[in-house]
Design a protein around this motif. Structure first.
Motif, mmCIF file in Angstrom:
data_model
loop_
_atom_site.group_PDB
_atom_site.id
_atom_site.type_symbol
_atom_site.label_atom_id
_atom_site.label_comp_id
_atom_site.label_asym_id
_atom_site.label_seq_id
_atom_site.Cartn_x
_atom_site.Cartn_y
_atom_site.Cartn_z
ATOM 1 N N ARG A 222 55.399 36.472 59.880
ATOM 2 C CA ARG A 222 55.424 35.390 60.852
ATOM 3 C C ARG A 222 56.076 34.133 60.299
ATOM 4 N N GLY A 223 56.474 34.195 59.022
ATOM 5 C CA GLY A 223 57.161 33.066 58.405
ATOM 6 C C GLY A 223 56.252 31.962 57.975
ATOM 7 N N VAL A 224 54.959 32.273 57.809
ATOM 8 C CA VAL A 224 53.999 31.247 57.434
ATOM 9 C C VAL A 224 53.947 31.075 55.920
ATOM 10 N N THR A 225 54.050 32.176 55.144
ATOM 11 C CA THR A 225 53.974 32.101 53.681
ATOM 12 C C THR A 225 55.334 32.407 53.075
ATOM 13 N N THR A 226 55.394 32.351 51.752
ATOM 14 C CA THR A 226 56.667 32.568 51.058
ATOM 15 C C THR A 226 56.674 33.935 50.376
ATOM 16 N N ALA A 227 57.891 34.414 50.057
ATOM 17 C CA ALA A 227 58.037 35.688 49.339
ATOM 18 C C ALA A 227 57.478 35.583 47.924
ATOM 19 N N GLN A 228 57.559 34.402 47.328
ATOM 20 C CA GLN A 228 57.020 34.214 45.978
ATOM 21 C C GLN A 228 55.520 34.439 45.958
ATOM 22 N N ARG A 229 54.833 33.912 46.989
ATOM 23 C CA ARG A 229 53.392 34.111 47.089
ATOM 24 C C ARG A 229 53.075 35.594 47.249
ATOM 25 N N LEU A 230 53.871 36.318 48.015
ATOM 26 C CA LEU A 230 53.648 37.750 48.236
ATOM 27 C C LEU A 230 53.869 38.539 46.949
ATOM 28 N N ASP A 231 54.863 38.169 46.149
ATOM 29 C CA ASP A 231 55.094 38.852 44.865
ATOM 30 C C ASP A 231 53.916 38.643 43.916
ATOM 31 N N ALA A 232 53.328 37.475 43.924
ATOM 32 C CA ALA A 232 52.165 37.205 43.072
ATOM 33 C C ALA A 232 50.985 38.093 43.464
ATOM 34 N N LEU A 233 50.809 38.294 44.786
ATOM 35 C CA LEU A 233 49.727 39.165 45.240
ATOM 36 C C LEU A 233 49.964 40.618 44.819
ATOM 37 N N ARG A 234 51.220 41.074 44.929
ATOM 38 C CA ARG A 234 51.529 42.454 44.495
ATOM 39 C C ARG A 234 51.284 42.616 42.985
ATOM 40 N N THR A 235 51.667 41.598 42.211
ATOM 41 C CA THR A 235 51.444 41.657 40.759
ATOM 42 C C THR A 235 49.964 41.734 40.437
ATOM 43 N N GLN A 236 49.160 40.979 41.167
ATOM 44 C CA GLN A 236 47.721 41.006 40.934
ATOM 45 C C GLN A 236 47.137 42.388 41.209
ATOM 46 N N VAL A 237 47.621 43.043 42.265
ATOM 47 C CA VAL A 237 47.158 44.415 42.568
ATOM 48 C C VAL A 237 47.546 45.369 41.449
ATOM 49 N N ASP A 238 48.782 45.269 40.944
ATOM 50 C CA ASP A 238 49.235 46.155 39.865
ATOM 51 C C ASP A 238 48.427 45.932 38.587
ATOM 52 N N VAL A 239 48.123 44.652 38.286
ATOM 53 C CA VAL A 239 47.345 44.339 37.087
ATOM 54 C C VAL A 239 45.948 44.946 37.177
ATOM 55 N N LEU A 240 45.328 44.830 38.324
ATOM 56 C CA LEU A 240 43.986 45.390 38.484
ATOM 57 C C LEU A 240 44.004 46.909 38.407
ATOM 58 N N ASN A 241 45.040 47.554 38.960
ATOM 59 C CA ASN A 241 45.160 49.020 38.831
ATOM 60 C C ASN A 241 45.275 49.429 37.360
ATOM 61 N N GLY A 242 46.056 48.648 36.603
ATOM 62 C CA GLY A 242 46.189 48.951 35.185
ATOM 63 C C GLY A 242 44.888 48.762 34.422
ATOM 64 N N GLN A 243 44.149 47.711 34.744
ATOM 65 C CA GLN A 243 42.873 47.475 34.078
ATOM 66 C C GLN A 243 41.868 48.581 34.385
ATOM 67 N N ILE A 244 41.865 49.049 35.629
ATOM 68 C CA ILE A 244 40.958 50.154 35.991
ATOM 69 C C ILE A 244 41.333 51.424 35.234
ATOM 70 N N ALA A 245 42.652 51.710 35.097
ATOM 71 C CA ALA A 245 43.089 52.890 34.353
ATOM 72 C C ALA A 245 42.664 52.802 32.891
ATOM 73 N N ALA A 246 42.742 51.581 32.321
ATOM 74 C CA ALA A 246 42.324 51.409 30.931
ATOM 75 C C ALA A 246 40.826 51.633 30.778
ATOM 76 N N VAL A 247 40.049 51.159 31.759
ATOM 77 C CA VAL A 247 38.601 51.355 31.699
ATOM 78 C C VAL A 247 38.251 52.834 31.809
ATOM 79 N N VAL A 248 38.950 53.553 32.685
ATOM 80 C CA VAL A 248 38.716 55.001 32.826
ATOM 81 C C VAL A 248 39.032 55.720 31.517
ATOM 82 N N ALA A 249 40.128 55.315 30.854
ATOM 83 C CA ALA A 249 40.478 55.929 29.571
ATOM 84 C C ALA A 249 39.417 55.643 28.514
#
Length: 314
Positions: free
Chosen positions: A105-132
């Motif tokens: 809708r053009g309310v937020t920026t692409a930079q903000r969206l990239d930060a959210l995607r990075t946060q999801v990837d970081v948490l997935n990696g942390q969960i994988a490390a905990v499982v290991a």
């Protein structure tokens, strides 16, 4: 009237020196070819012990179970950490979905969206490390089972159920891979020991023979260590002592049949051919020997090469 048969005298060939073997009596020790300790891979408390001395085990058999109570707490902490990261991941995914809608809708920026995607990837990696990490701790828990390294007989069990042990501590000692005799011979006889030589032994089951299989080059305390292969050697007791006779030298000696030696009034005589017929000659005898399967006795003095011995056959 009773009749008596006169003794029959058999004149043997002239005496000649023959080669005889000198034997050295030593004690051998029954040993297992492989004597390997079953060690604990995990430190903790021995909660169960499945074997005692003398048991026959197979390779990989569970001998004891060691439990470390701290592992359960570690697993609980890892599970709690994984639950917290999973909750954060769910929240991050929700924020990412909302950000994608706002960007459309053009309310937020692409930079903000990239930060959210990075946060999801970081948490997935942390969960994988905990499982290991959890798999590592689970493997440590599985290593509480003490396994038999080889198939054989349990020789010693130095621990008891309820004992606290450290990683690498021996729970039992297994003897396997077959058994053999190990002998220690004075070093003055080392030059006469030959691999492949026949060895005479005395066991509870009777006399037997073995083969000198290996001679070790290192002399310990003035003795040469050697191994003797003996077929059908009893393996009920490891480190049992067995009388062994080793060939240590060969020499020339005068030998007569055992039947030719006559013992009278504490003296030994041998009948030989004289100028006027058979005569008794006093001799000094040595050790009995077996020559070509015949019972013979060594004559130390009293006879000479060329004498003709008369054997008496009743």
């Amino acid at each position: 009237m009773a009749s008596f048969s006169a003794p029959v005298f058999a004149q043997d060939a002239p005496l000649a020196e023959v080669s005889v073997t000198d034997w050295k009596a030593v004690y051998g020790r029954v040993e297992a070819r492989s004597r390997i300790p079953a060690r604990a891979r995990l430190g903790g408390t021995v909660v169960s012990l499945a074997v005692v001395e003398g048991d026959v085990v197979t390779a990989g058999q569970v001998l004891a179970q060691v439990v470390d109570a701290k592992i359960d707490f570690q697993l609980a902490a890892i599970d709690a950490q994984q639950q917290a990261l999973t909750a954060q991941l769910d929240n991050a995914k929700t924020e990412l979905t909302r950000g994608e809608d706002l960007l459309a809708r053009g309310v937020t920026t692409a930079q903000r969206l990239d930060a959210l995607r990075t946060q999801v990837d970081v948490l997935n990696g942390q969960i994988a490390a905990v499982v290991a990490d959890r798999r590592v701790v689970e493997q440590q828990q599985l290593e509480g089972a003490v396994l038999a390294p080889i198939a054989g007989r349990v020789l010693s069990v130095p621990v008891a159920a309820g004992a606290v042990i450290l990683p690498g501590e021996a729970v039992a000692t297994i003897g396997g891979g077959g058994i053999f005799l190990r002998i220690a011979v004075p070093e003055r006889h080392a030059a006469f020991l030959k691999e492949g030589a026949t060895i005479e032994i005395e066991t509870a089951a009777g006399a037997g023979q073995g083969t000198l299989a290996r001679i070790y080059p290192l002399i310990e305390n003035g003795r040469v260590i050697a191994d003797v292969e003996v077929p059908d050697l009893p393996e009920s007791f490891i480190d049992a002592r067995v009388l062994v006779r080793l060939p240590v030298d060969t020499r020339m000696a005068l030998m007569v049949p055992a039947s030719a030696v006559i013992t009278q009034t504490g003296l030994d005589f041998v009948k030989v051919v004289g100028a006027d017929g058979p005569v008794l000659r006093t001799v000094v005898v040595g050790q009995p020997q077996t020559v070509d399967g015949a019972a013979m006795i060594e004559i130390l003095s009293g006879l000479a090469v060329g004498d003709r011995v008369v054997s008496t056959n009743e």
